[in-house]
Structures are given as C-alpha cells and as structure tokens.
Motif scaffolding. Sequence first.
Motif, short mmCIF file in Angstrom:
data_model
loop_
_atom_site.label_atom_id
_atom_site.label_comp_id
_atom_site.label_asym_id
_atom_site.label_seq_id
_atom_site.Cartn_x
_atom_site.Cartn_y
_atom_site.Cartn_z
N ALA A 129 0.84 -1.30 0.05
CA ALA A 129 0.00 -0.02 -0.01
C ALA A 129 0.98 1.28 -0.05
O ALA A 129 2.08 1.08 0.21
CB ALA A 129 -1.15 0.30 1.10
N ILE A 130 0.28 2.30 -0.33
CA ILE A 130 1.25 3.45 -0.23
C ILE A 130 0.68 4.72 0.55
O ILE A 130 -0.77 4.72 0.53
CB ILE A 130 1.36 4.09 -1.75
N VAL A 131 1.46 5.48 1.27
CA VAL A 131 0.86 6.94 2.00
C VAL A 131 1.59 7.82 1.43
O VAL A 131 2.64 8.04 1.32
CB VAL A 131 1.10 6.46 3.51
N LEU A 132 0.67 9.04 1.18
CA LEU A 132 1.04 10.26 0.42
C LEU A 132 0.73 11.25 1.23
O LEU A 132 -0.26 11.64 1.63
CB LEU A 132 0.34 10.43 -1.07
N TRP A 133 1.95 11.77 1.70
CA TRP A 133 1.64 13.31 2.61
C TRP A 133 1.51 14.43 1.57
O TRP A 133 2.86 14.70 1.15
CB TRP A 133 2.79 13.58 3.66
N SER A 188 -4.17 -0.15 -2.17
CA SER A 188 -4.68 0.90 -1.07
C SER A 188 -4.00 2.19 -0.81
O SER A 188 -2.61 2.06 -1.07
CB SER A 188 -5.21 0.44 0.29
N VAL A 189 -4.63 3.33 -0.92
CA VAL A 189 -3.84 4.33 -0.99
C VAL A 189 -4.42 5.22 0.23
O VAL A 189 -5.53 5.62 0.34
CB VAL A 189 -4.00 5.20 -2.33
N LEU A 190 -3.62 5.90 1.16
CA LEU A 190 -4.06 7.05 1.88
C LEU A 190 -3.40 8.16 1.58
O LEU A 190 -2.05 8.41 1.58
CB LEU A 190 -3.55 6.57 3.60
N ILE A 242 0.71 4.89 10.49
CA ILE A 242 1.02 3.73 11.12
C ILE A 242 -0.25 3.21 11.44
O ILE A 242 -0.04 1.59 11.16
CB ILE A 242 1.64 4.16 12.55
N ASP A 243 -1.22 3.62 11.54
CA ASP A 243 -2.54 2.78 11.85
C ASP A 243 -2.93 2.11 10.52
O ASP A 243 -3.30 0.98 10.14
CB ASP A 243 -3.86 3.65 12.20
N PHE A 244 -2.90 2.97 9.38
CA PHE A 244 -3.07 2.29 7.95
C PHE A 244 -2.12 1.25 7.62
O PHE A 244 -2.71 0.39 7.10
CB PHE A 244 -3.08 3.56 7.03
N ILE A 245 -0.85 1.68 7.87
CA ILE A 245 0.03 0.59 7.71
C ILE A 245 -0.15 -0.80 8.38
O ILE A 245 -0.32 -1.80 7.66
CB ILE A 245 1.75 0.88 7.91
N LYS A 246 -0.59 -0.79 9.66
CA LYS A 246 -0.86 -2.08 10.29
C LYS A 246 -2.15 -2.53 9.89
O LYS A 246 -2.28 -3.91 9.99
CB LYS A 246 -0.99 -1.48 11.84
N LYS A 247 -2.97 -1.77 9.61
CA LYS A 247 -4.19 -2.68 9.25
C LYS A 247 -4.02 -3.35 7.68
O LYS A 247 -4.77 -4.26 7.70
CB LYS A 247 -5.26 -1.33 8.60
N HIS A 248 -3.12 -3.04 7.05
CA HIS A 248 -2.81 -3.48 5.84
C HIS A 248 -1.76 -4.50 5.90
O HIS A 248 -1.05 -5.17 4.85
CB HIS A 248 -2.43 -2.54 4.79
N CYS A 249 -1.07 -4.87 7.27
CA CYS A 249 -0.28 -5.88 7.36
C CYS A 249 -1.16 -7.27 7.86
O CYS A 249 -0.56 -8.14 8.20
CB CYS A 249 0.46 -5.54 8.57
#
Length: 249
Positions: A129-133, A188-190, A242-249
């Motif tokens: 997944a990726i997280v974009l700030w 998934s993308v946040l 971090i919540d998003f990353i954990k959810k996708h682990c």
Amino acid sequence: MFKNLELLVGDKLIRGDARIPDDGGRFPAVCFFHGFSVDRIGLMRLHELFARRCEKAGIACVKFDFYGCGESDGDFSEMRYTGEKQQARAIYEWTREQEWCDPSKLFLVGHSLGGAIASNIAPGLRPKAIVLWAPGNYVYYDISSRVHAVPGRYEEFYDVGGLKLSGEFISEVRGINIVEDARGYDGSVLIIHGEEDEKVPVYASGLYMDMYGPQAELEVIPGANHQFSSVAWKEKVYDLSIDFIKKHC
C-alpha cells in the motif's frame, strides 16, 4: 537498531539510514521519500521522528537523501525528477532484499515531491500500500511561482533558498503528468493533507482521488500547513500513517 547506509544507483552514490525493530526476524517495512529541497531528516525532524515511531510500532523504516540532497553525493543543481524516481526504485529493490524485511509487507510513504515519486513508481513495483503526505503533483506550479520562471525562457539556474536549481528540472516536470503517471496501481492509498497547505493546495489531492477512486482515502488535518509544523499535526500524521500500515499488514 539503527544502520547508516550507502547505495550506488548507476554512478550516483546516495546515503541514508534504516531503523529496524530489535526483535529479530522479518518485519513490515516502509521506504520513505523526502520532498523538494529538504532531506531524509525533514524540517523540524518531521521524517526522522516518523521513522522512530515506525520502529517502536514494529515497522522498519528506510530513508535516503536523494542525489544532491543531504549527505548524498552530487549538487542540488543535478537533481532531476526522473533521477529521483530511479533512485526511489533502487531503494525499494534494495529494501525488499534485506533479511529483516518482509517483502510481502513493503510500503511506500512520501512527503510532497517524495509523495509524487511514490505514486509514480507504485504501478511498476506494486507495494502492499502507499501513504502520500501532501503529494506534490502541483510541483511545477509551486516551484515556477517561487522563482518566477517564464515558460520557454528558462534560466540555466535559479536560486531556491540558497540552493542552485537547474532550469532543466522545471522544464522536465512541466512535461510530466504526475497524476496520470500514477495510474495503474491497484492497491490501497492513504492521502494526508493539511487544510492550510501553502505549497500544495489541499484541492490538488482531488486529482488523485478522482484517478484512484474507491481504493483511496483522504484525511485532511484542520489548520495544518505543508510541513505539518506543530506537535499535534505531526502526531496526527504519524498516527494515521502507522494505523493504515498496520491495518494492511
């Protein structure tokens, strides 16, 4: 555990670091990419503090200075968007081969221009997944306005806060459709954006949301600027990521 790193990408030497949980075994891992004219530490340690939070959460975090930035070799005038994409891919491939990395749980996280780069390499690399700030799909307009660049009459170099920026960089990003180049990633993308972002307006994330559709979620932090420069804003960014990353682990 903290490790200093060096990586040769073509003929360009870049330097970085990794923070790895001490428990042993393989961990979820993040490749973090910094933005324009900063480095892997980030203003007010924005990126470094995130890496430490990842480590505490049982997630490894790898950060490098792009070529011409921070401790890496080269001069800022040599920085190019396509070059940073090449380096980002190499960082990802290096990370997935490490004995402490679970390659099935490898994530991309990027801030500003680093977010744009993360979005552009994701279709080919297919991270978990990726997280974009505050992803910098607006980079051409932001930097051009800062240096008053005139299309078709770009100067050889511009002074950006004491750094020497090549006119070739502006010409290059003018011809790149950053959002369109992110098309094809189906994970998934946040997206996390500050409501009062002064460099990449929050409405710019709408282009990503339109392109990604239901696979993406947008979190807007009330009052936050581009660098998330308050303790409360930083903590919110870290918690959401971090919540998003954990959810996708």
